[in-house]
Design an enzyme around this catalytic site. Structure first.
Site, PDB file in Angstrom:
ATOM      1  N   ASP A 223      48.111  87.183  46.300  1.00  0.00           N
ATOM      2  CA  ASP A 223      48.702  86.484  45.162  1.00  0.00           C
ATOM      3  C   ASP A 223      48.010  87.024  43.911  1.00  0.00           C
ATOM      4  O   ASP A 223      46.948  86.558  43.505  1.00  0.00           O
ATOM      5  CB  ASP A 223      48.483  84.974  45.302  1.00  0.00           C
ATOM      6  CG  ASP A 223      49.149  84.172  44.183  1.00  0.00           C
ATOM      7  OD1 ASP A 223      49.452  84.765  43.135  1.00  0.00           O
ATOM      8  OD2 ASP A 223      49.354  82.964  44.375  1.00  0.00           O
TER       9      ASP A 223
ATOM     10  N   GLU B 178      38.603  77.804  43.668  1.00  0.00           N
ATOM     11  CA  GLU B 178      40.073  77.804  43.670  1.00  0.00           C
ATOM     12  C   GLU B 178      40.458  76.647  44.571  1.00  0.00           C
ATOM     13  O   GLU B 178      40.696  76.811  45.758  1.00  0.00           O
ATOM     14  CB  GLU B 178      40.605  79.152  44.179  1.00  0.00           C
ATOM     15  CG  GLU B 178      42.081  79.371  43.917  1.00  0.00           C
ATOM     16  CD  GLU B 178      42.954  78.805  45.023  1.00  0.00           C
ATOM     17  OE1 GLU B 178      43.209  77.575  45.000  1.00  0.00           O
ATOM     18  OE2 GLU B 178      43.351  79.573  45.892  1.00  0.00           O
TER      19      GLU B 178
ATOM     20  N   GLU C 272      46.228  68.704  49.816  1.00  0.00           N
ATOM     21  CA  GLU C 272      45.222  69.454  50.570  1.00  0.00           C
ATOM     22  C   GLU C 272      44.251  70.193  49.649  1.00  0.00           C
ATOM     23  O   GLU C 272      43.779  71.282  49.945  1.00  0.00           O
ATOM     24  CB  GLU C 272      45.875  70.445  51.538  1.00  0.00           C
ATOM     25  CG  GLU C 272      46.556  69.772  52.722  1.00  0.00           C
ATOM     26  CD  GLU C 272      46.985  70.752  53.791  1.00  0.00           C
ATOM     27  OE1 GLU C 272      47.198  71.934  53.447  1.00  0.00           O
ATOM     28  OE2 GLU C 272      47.096  70.352  54.949  1.00  0.00           O
TER      29      GLU C 272
ATOM     30  N   HIS D 104      51.790  81.813  45.352  1.00  0.00           N
ATOM     31  CA  HIS D 104      51.914  81.258  46.706  1.00  0.00           C
ATOM     32  C   HIS D 104      52.069  79.741  46.673  1.00  0.00           C
ATOM     33  O   HIS D 104      52.480  79.131  47.655  1.00  0.00           O
ATOM     34  CB  HIS D 104      50.705  81.653  47.562  1.00  0.00           C
ATOM     35  CG  HIS D 104      49.459  80.890  47.262  1.00  0.00           C
ATOM     36  ND1 HIS D 104      48.624  81.225  46.218  1.00  0.00           N
ATOM     37  CD2 HIS D 104      48.904  79.806  47.849  1.00  0.00           C
ATOM     38  CE1 HIS D 104      47.607  80.381  46.185  1.00  0.00           C
ATOM     39  NE2 HIS D 104      47.742  79.511  47.166  1.00  0.00           N
TER      40      HIS D 104
END
Length: 306
Positions: free
Chosen positions: A4, A97, A106, A246
């Site tokens: 990505d 990240e 999540e 993504h």
């Protein structure tokens, strides 16, 4: 995720083009994965980097660090941030990240906040330090028919019970910008350097005004991430008008198909909270109202990201 380019190149540019944030600093990489962010920081002159990863990828990260001859700068610690013991009492920078689908699904934000409160010096920096969640509305008849209405008649059989479940599950997919019918509404901005853990639960009002005559089948959520401590503002967007990532976008299908005219508005509120059983899941309550020329609708819908 490494492929990505929007994600990875942004982090790389933030670090390499703003070395004053990293050089001679002690850095904590929360949820390091392969260790790519730690490698960037080491190359930018970090005094030392502690890369924390709880999955089996932590073993790979150690090998990657050794293969790149950076073991003297990067220490990989395998385990949960909440359970590990750092060899230092404080760090100057926390980089992570942590973002998930719909920003909060999540995600590791609570873990980042835990690390910030435990180890970050008072003048320390969190990278990224700002995230914003947005909402818009789209026409999506074809996909809704394929994903949702399909269950009403499956080879002549009624499987509507599955349709009910499908309506409660947000779809993560890429939305064509030409499907967008309304303006975009900012729902929530999070300042990662100052916010409390409980701030991930919120209720935000919205007003989506139609920019053309059309139908609305779903609301779409996406997020932006910003690094405000750089020489100049840097970051990226996961919106449908930006280069695909993504994370894609999160589509919330409406029970009703709304007919809307240019200038009319869908007004409502969205409540977002971590699931009580599994905090990494997200519960969403959507309340909306349309009093238009062709239809009057008032409804509450619940969604569960699992």
């Amino acid at each position: 995720m490494l492929k990505d380019a929007v994600r990875t190149k942004t982090y790389q540019n933030v670090i390499y083009q703003n070395t004053f944030l990293i050089k001679n600093k002690v850095v904590l990489d929360v949820g390091a994965g392969t260790g790519i962010l730690s490698l960037f920081c080491a190359k930018a002159g970090a005094k030392h980097v502690y890369a924390v990863e709880c999955s089996q990828m932590g073993d790979m990260a150690k090998e990657i660090v050794e293969a790149n001859k950076l073991s003297h700068v990067i220490t990989v610690l395998k385990g949960k941030v909440e359970d590990i013991t750092l060899p230092v009492t404080h760090v100057d920078v926390i980089i992570s990240e942590w973002m998930g689908y719909f920003l909060l699904f999540e995600n590791m934000l609570d873990t980042v906040l835990y690390a910030r409160d435990k180890w970050l010096v008072e003048s320390g920096v969190v990278l990224p330090d700002r995230a914003s969640l947005y909402l818009t509305a789209i026409e999506d008849a074809d996909y809704k028919d394929d994903k949702v209405e399909f269950w009403k008649n499956v080879y002549g059989f009624d499987m509507s019970c599955i349709r009910k479940q499908t309506m409660m599950e947000p779809l993560v997919d890429t939305v064509d910008e030409h499907q967008i019918v309304t303006n975009t509404q900012l729902l929530k901005t999070m300042d990662i350097s100052k916010m409390a853990s409980g701030d991930v639960s919120f209720t935000a009002p919205f007003k989506l005004v139609a920019e053309r005559n059309d139908y609305i089948h779903a609301l779409v959520a996406y997020f932006d991430v910003s690094f405000t401590k750089c020489h100049k503002l840097m970051g990226f967007s996961t919106g449908p008008r930006s280069r695909a990532t993504h994370w894609k976008q999160t589509v919330l299908y409406l029970e009703d198909v709304l007919t809307i005219c240019k200038g009319e508005a869908i007004v409502g509120s969205m409540t977002v909270a971590p699931n009580k059983t599994n905090p990494r899941d997200v519960d969403i309550i959507l309340k909306y109202f349309l009093n238009g020329l062709h239809c009057q609708v008032s409804r509450t819908q619940q969604y569960k990201m699992r």
